[in-house]
Design a protein around this motif. Structure first.
Motif, PDB file in Angstrom:
ATOM      1  N   ILE A   4     -40.114 -30.848  -4.156  1.00 16.90           N
ATOM      2  CA  ILE A   4     -38.341 -31.499  -4.340  1.00 16.90           C
ATOM      3  C   ILE A   4     -38.976 -33.279  -4.496  1.00 16.90           C
ATOM      4  CG2 ILE A   4     -36.345 -32.238  -3.126  1.00 16.90           C
ATOM      5  CD1 ILE A   4     -37.006 -29.477  -1.811  1.00 16.90           C
ATOM      6  N   LEU A   5     -37.995 -33.705  -5.661  1.00 15.16           N
ATOM      7  CA  LEU A   5     -38.445 -35.206  -6.454  1.00 15.16           C
ATOM      8  C   LEU A   5     -36.544 -35.779  -5.570  1.00 15.16           C
ATOM      9  CD1 LEU A   5     -39.452 -34.228  -9.631  1.00 15.16           C
ATOM     10  CD2 LEU A   5     -40.602 -35.709  -7.611  1.00 15.16           C
ATOM     11  N   ALA A   6     -36.333 -36.189  -4.683  1.00  8.54           N
ATOM     12  CA  ALA A   6     -35.099 -36.144  -4.211  1.00  8.54           C
ATOM     13  C   ALA A   6     -34.535 -37.314  -4.196  1.00  8.54           C
ATOM     14  CB  ALA A   6     -34.800 -36.132  -2.567  1.00  8.54           C
ATOM     15  N   ASP A   7     -33.402 -38.386  -4.565  1.00 10.99           N
ATOM     16  CA  ASP A   7     -33.238 -39.641  -4.384  1.00 10.99           C
ATOM     17  C   ASP A   7     -33.561 -40.769  -3.282  1.00 10.99           C
ATOM     18  OD1 ASP A   7     -32.646 -39.471  -7.007  1.00 10.99           O
ATOM     19  OD2 ASP A   7     -30.550 -40.027  -6.689  1.00 10.99           O
ATOM     20  N   THR A   8     -33.233 -39.425  -1.914  1.00  9.13           N
ATOM     21  CA  THR A   8     -33.634 -39.940  -0.689  1.00  9.13           C
ATOM     22  C   THR A   8     -33.941 -39.028   0.049  1.00  9.13           C
ATOM     23  OG1 THR A   8     -31.542 -39.774  -0.016  1.00  9.13           O
ATOM     24  CG2 THR A   8     -32.242 -42.310  -0.528  1.00  9.13           C
ATOM     25  N   ALA A   9     -34.332 -39.079   0.750  1.00  7.71           N
ATOM     26  CA  ALA A   9     -34.502 -38.275   2.205  1.00  7.71           C
ATOM     27  C   ALA A   9     -35.155 -38.556   3.426  1.00  7.71           C
ATOM     28  CB  ALA A   9     -35.716 -36.870   1.576  1.00  7.71           C
ATOM     29  N   GLU A  10     -34.504 -37.843   4.569  1.00  7.24           N
ATOM     30  CA  GLU A  10     -35.575 -37.793   5.643  1.00  7.24           C
ATOM     31  C   GLU A  10     -35.604 -36.883   7.011  1.00  7.24           C
ATOM     32  OE1 GLU A  10     -32.949 -42.044   7.292  1.00  7.24           O
ATOM     33  OE2 GLU A  10     -32.177 -40.505   6.104  1.00  7.24           O
ATOM     34  N   ARG A  11     -36.227 -36.642   7.418  1.00  9.26           N
ATOM     35  CA  ARG A  11     -36.235 -36.016   8.322  1.00  9.26           C
ATOM     36  C   ARG A  11     -35.440 -36.612   9.294  1.00  9.26           C
ATOM     37  NH1 ARG A  11     -43.074 -35.404   9.064  1.00  9.26           N
ATOM     38  NH2 ARG A  11     -42.346 -34.193  11.019  1.00  9.26           N
ATOM     39  N   ALA A  12     -35.518 -35.070  10.254  1.00  9.56           N
ATOM     40  CA  ALA A  12     -34.281 -34.925  11.529  1.00  9.56           C
ATOM     41  C   ALA A  12     -34.243 -36.484  12.739  1.00  9.56           C
ATOM     42  CB  ALA A  12     -33.751 -33.904  11.497  1.00  9.56           C
ATOM     43  N   GLU A  13     -36.008 -36.407  12.795  1.00  9.19           N
ATOM     44  CA  GLU A  13     -35.967 -37.500  13.749  1.00  9.19           C
ATOM     45  C   GLU A  13     -35.971 -39.041  13.302  1.00  9.19           C
ATOM     46  OE1 GLU A  13     -37.754 -34.835  12.413  1.00  9.19           O
ATOM     47  OE2 GLU A  13     -40.134 -35.691  12.598  1.00  9.19           O
ATOM     48  N   GLU A  14     -36.092 -38.716  12.044  1.00 11.80           N
ATOM     49  CA  GLU A  14     -35.862 -40.061  12.010  1.00 11.80           C
ATOM     50  C   GLU A  14     -34.167 -41.069  11.905  1.00 11.80           C
ATOM     51  OE1 GLU A  14     -39.664 -40.344   9.199  1.00 11.80           O
ATOM     52  OE2 GLU A  14     -37.873 -39.796   7.718  1.00 11.80           O
ATOM     53  N   LEU A  74     -22.974 -37.660   4.580  1.00 17.49           N
ATOM     54  CA  LEU A  74     -22.215 -36.507   6.304  1.00 17.49           C
ATOM     55  C   LEU A  74     -23.452 -34.991   5.886  1.00 17.49           C
ATOM     56  CD1 LEU A  74     -18.707 -35.252   4.456  1.00 17.49           C
ATOM     57  CD2 LEU A  74     -19.008 -36.312   6.484  1.00 17.49           C
ATOM     58  N   ALA A  75     -24.288 -35.665   4.975  1.00 19.72           N
ATOM     59  CA  ALA A  75     -25.393 -34.529   5.362  1.00 19.72           C
ATOM     60  C   ALA A  75     -26.897 -34.769   6.112  1.00 19.72           C
ATOM     61  CB  ALA A  75     -26.124 -34.486   3.466  1.00 19.72           C
ATOM     62  N   ARG A  76     -26.217 -35.884   6.118  1.00 25.28           N
ATOM     63  CA  ARG A  76     -27.631 -37.046   7.525  1.00 25.28           C
ATOM     64  C   ARG A  76     -27.030 -37.246   8.802  1.00 25.28           C
ATOM     65  NH1 ARG A  76     -28.157 -42.929   6.303  1.00 25.28           N
ATOM     66  NH2 ARG A  76     -30.029 -43.175   7.474  1.00 25.28           N
ATOM     67  N   ILE A  77     -25.863 -37.361   8.831  1.00 28.23           N
ATOM     68  CA  ILE A  77     -24.748 -37.538  10.732  1.00 28.23           C
ATOM     69  C   ILE A  77     -25.505 -35.512  10.815  1.00 28.23           C
ATOM     70  CG2 ILE A  77     -23.013 -37.182  11.342  1.00 28.23           C
ATOM     71  CD1 ILE A  77     -22.125 -39.355   9.518  1.00 28.23           C
ATOM     72  N   HIS A  78     -24.725 -34.668  10.200  1.00 28.82           N
ATOM     73  CA  HIS A  78     -24.922 -32.979  10.162  1.00 28.82           C
ATOM     74  C   HIS A  78     -26.669 -33.158  11.388  1.00 28.82           C
ATOM     75  CE1 HIS A  78     -23.889 -29.005   9.928  1.00 28.82           C
ATOM     76  NE2 HIS A  78     -24.651 -28.770   8.980  1.00 28.82           N
ATOM     77  N   VAL A  79     -27.791 -33.374   9.898  1.00 27.79           N
ATOM     78  CA  VAL A  79     -28.622 -33.024  10.525  1.00 27.79           C
ATOM     79  C   VAL A  79     -29.438 -33.554  11.490  1.00 27.79           C
ATOM     80  CG1 VAL A  79     -31.215 -33.218   9.162  1.00 27.79           C
ATOM     81  CG2 VAL A  79     -28.924 -32.399   8.195  1.00 27.79           C
ATOM     82  N   ASP A  83     -30.254 -42.388  12.410  1.00 22.82           N
ATOM     83  CA  ASP A  83     -30.061 -43.063  12.855  1.00 22.82           C
ATOM     84  C   ASP A  83     -28.920 -42.708  12.887  1.00 22.82           C
ATOM     85  OD1 ASP A  83     -28.900 -45.377  14.492  1.00 22.82           O
ATOM     86  OD2 ASP A  83     -30.164 -46.351  13.715  1.00 22.82           O
ATOM     87  N   ILE A  84     -27.825 -41.617  13.791  1.00 18.76           N
ATOM     88  CA  ILE A  84     -27.255 -41.276  13.344  1.00 18.76           C
ATOM     89  C   ILE A  84     -25.612 -42.117  13.865  1.00 18.76           C
ATOM     90  CG2 ILE A  84     -25.018 -39.728  14.535  1.00 18.76           C
ATOM     91  CD1 ILE A  84     -26.651 -37.740  15.754  1.00 18.76           C
ATOM     92  N   GLU A  85     -25.995 -43.077  14.040  1.00 15.87           N
ATOM     93  CA  GLU A  85     -24.814 -44.262  15.013  1.00 15.87           C
ATOM     94  C   GLU A  85     -25.009 -44.962  13.503  1.00 15.87           C
ATOM     95  OE1 GLU A  85     -26.910 -43.612  17.244  1.00 15.87           O
ATOM     96  OE2 GLU A  85     -25.361 -42.779  18.004  1.00 15.87           O
ATOM     97  N   ARG A  86     -25.765 -45.290  12.262  1.00 16.05           N
ATOM     98  CA  ARG A  86     -25.437 -46.057  11.417  1.00 16.05           C
ATOM     99  C   ARG A  86     -25.216 -45.338   9.762  1.00 16.05           C
ATOM    100  NH1 ARG A  86     -30.989 -48.671   8.918  1.00 16.05           N
ATOM    101  NH2 ARG A  86     -29.755 -48.912   7.978  1.00 16.05           N
ATOM    102  N   ALA A  87     -25.237 -43.755  10.728  1.00 10.85           N
ATOM    103  CA  ALA A  87     -25.089 -42.796   9.139  1.00 10.85           C
ATOM    104  C   ALA A  87     -23.949 -42.760   9.126  1.00 10.85           C
ATOM    105  CB  ALA A  87     -25.532 -42.267   9.185  1.00 10.85           C
ATOM    106  N   ASP A  88     -23.120 -42.608  10.593  1.00 15.35           N
ATOM    107  CA  ASP A  88     -21.460 -42.797  11.278  1.00 15.35           C
ATOM    108  C   ASP A  88     -20.634 -44.122  10.653  1.00 15.35           C
ATOM    109  OD1 ASP A  88     -20.133 -40.646  11.822  1.00 15.35           O
ATOM    110  OD2 ASP A  88     -19.766 -41.595  14.126  1.00 15.35           O
ATOM    111  N   GLU A  89     -21.335 -45.009  10.507  1.00 14.69           N
ATOM    112  CA  GLU A  89     -20.552 -46.182  10.804  1.00 14.69           C
ATOM    113  C   GLU A  89     -20.606 -46.521   9.207  1.00 14.69           C
ATOM    114  OE1 GLU A  89     -22.089 -50.440  10.935  1.00 14.69           O
ATOM    115  OE2 GLU A  89     -22.678 -49.595  12.708  1.00 14.69           O
TER     116      GLU A  89
END
Lengths: 139, 298
Positions: free
Chosen positions: A77-87, A126-131, A89-95
């Motif tokens: 998978i060649l992605a622009d960004t990708a993060e593992r769930a444990e990495e 949204l995807a980050r928050i969801h995950v 930071d929901i608060e920051r993503a939410d903001e």
């Protein structure tokens, strides 16, 4: 038989392992890849990737990019960004989501390109928050 | 005599000051180089995979995409990557030497896209037609910053005036050695890619290139949709990688240049101190001579 699975962004190799199954969000809907999948190139959509390995489950969030499934059960998978769930930071993503939503309200001010970019940004957050939330629940 | 010792003293002082500056620049370049190298190594994996994918795609003759075909025109577009700032040893000079050689040995109309002030200056001096010039790219380069360059290159190519696009950049091999390289960017052909994969990172081991694929790919949602997305992005990635490699090379040559400047300054201070001491001694001897001859006269 296992799949050789790898997620790469321009900054780093986010994840690589031999796994049993991967579920990937594509523009045509979610696909689950098992070993000996036919060679395929598909466009990635923002969302979550679910990796199954020896009964354990792992979540990752990705934004746009593409996925290449090779003949020898290799998935890249060649992605622009990708993060593992444990990495994540929901608060920051939410903001970040709130900020983008705020900006999108005044959409008349932007040209199409900026608007599309912001829309993509919103989807990504949204995807980050969801995950991230899913991961917390699992734990 | 007193004047000459004073002049020498001043010179020592000014050389020392210059040394302080070159030393600081050396240190800055070293740390920037480290970051640039890290970055270019980090994105090599992506670039390599992307190029492999591209080469698998371009093997499929049935696929049609304007970026996979040679352009109809007869001009060549060159993307020239040089630095914004000077004081980096032979970095720019090497790029331009290679370029001049290329221009002289190819009889074709060349249009340039410049990255860096020095590239722009060179293009103007050699009367190349400049399509666009990108200067003062941020130190912390991100793929976003490349988008403008890639857009310009692709748009111009699609207009059909050009036969091909090549990029002139400096491949970072190690801190002590870089080499200038001219490689094809568009159209996307397999030969270009195999070479790019092998060259990425300067290590020329060909075994990393993935084996031949026999079965062709399926595309979702459709051939066109995938190619329309994949090919431009991969072109972007190639430009990004070239810029990162050039960056790393620029900082490393600046570091080396500043290091030798500092060493030269050291040497100069040594020489000047020697002549200062000689001059001081000479003036003391002179004084003693004058006093003793005065005493004799009494």
């Amino acid at each position: 038989m296992k799949i050789k699975f790898k997620i790469i962004t321009l900054e780093r190799v986010v994840y690589q392992d031999e796994v049993d199954a991967v579920t990937i969000p594509t523009t045509d809907g979610e696909i689950t890849v098992l070993a000996r999948h036919t060679p395929l190139v598909a466009i990635l959509k923002s969302g979550r990737i679910m990796v199954k390995k020896d009964g354990a489950q792992l979540l990752l969030s990705v934004s746009s990019g593409f996925v290449e499934i090779r003949q020898d059960s290799e998935v890249v998978i060649l992605a622009d960004t990708a993060e593992r769930a444990e990495e994540i930071d929901i608060e920051r993503a939410d903001e970040a989501r709130r900020r983008v939503e705020e900006m999108l309200k005044e959409k008349d001010k932007f040209d199409d390109l900026t608007f599309a970019r912001m829309q993509a940004q919103l989807e990504k957050e949204l995807a980050r928050i969801h995950v991230g939330k899913k991961y917390r629940k699992l734990r | 005599m007193a004047i000459s010792t004073k002049a020498i003293k001043n010179r020592i002082k000014s050389v020392n000051n210059t040394k302080k500056i070159t030393k600081a620049m050396e240190m800055v370049a070293a740390s920037k180089m480290r970051r640039a190298v890290e970055k270019s190594i980090a994105s090599r994996e992506y670039a390599k995979r992307a190029l492999e994918l591209l080469s698998h795609i371009s093997k499929d003759n049935l696929l049609q995409h304007p970026l996979l075909k040679p352009g109809k025109g007869d001009k060549t577009m060159l993307v020239i990557v040089a630095s914004d700032k000077g004081l980096c040893g032979g970095f720019n000079v090497n790029v331009f030497k290679e370029l001049r050689h290329y221009i002289n040995s190819h009889d074709e109309e060349i249009h340039a896209v410049c990255v860096g002030k020095y590239a722009e200056r060179f293009a103007k001096k050699s009367n190349l037609n400049v399509l666009g010039s990108f200067i003062d790219m941020p130190d912390d380069l991100s793929p976003e910053d490349i988008r403008g360059i890639a857009r310009l290159v692709i748009d111009e190519y699609l207009k059909g005036e050009y036969r091909r696009v090549r990029v002139v950049y400096t491949n970072f091999v190690s801190a002590m050695s870089n080499e200038v390289d001219i490689r094809g960017l568009l159209p996307v052909t397999e030969a270009h890619i195999t070479r790019s994969i092998a060259d990425t990172g300067g290590t020329k081991d060909k075994e990393d290139v993935s084996p031949e694929v026999t079965r062709l790919y399926q595309f979702e949602p459709s051939d066109e949709a995938v190619l329309d997305l994949v090919v431009p992005i991969l072109t972007e990635v190639q430009i990004y990688q070239s810029l990162l490699e050039s960056r790393a090379s620029e900082y490393s040559s600046r570091m080396v240049a500043m290091k030798s400047a500092s060493e030269n300054a050291d040497e100069m201070v040594e020489d000047l101190t020697l002549s200062f001491n000689k001059a001081r001694q000479a003036s003391i001897t002179q004084e003693i001579l004058e006093i003793s001859s005065g005493a004799q006269g009494l």
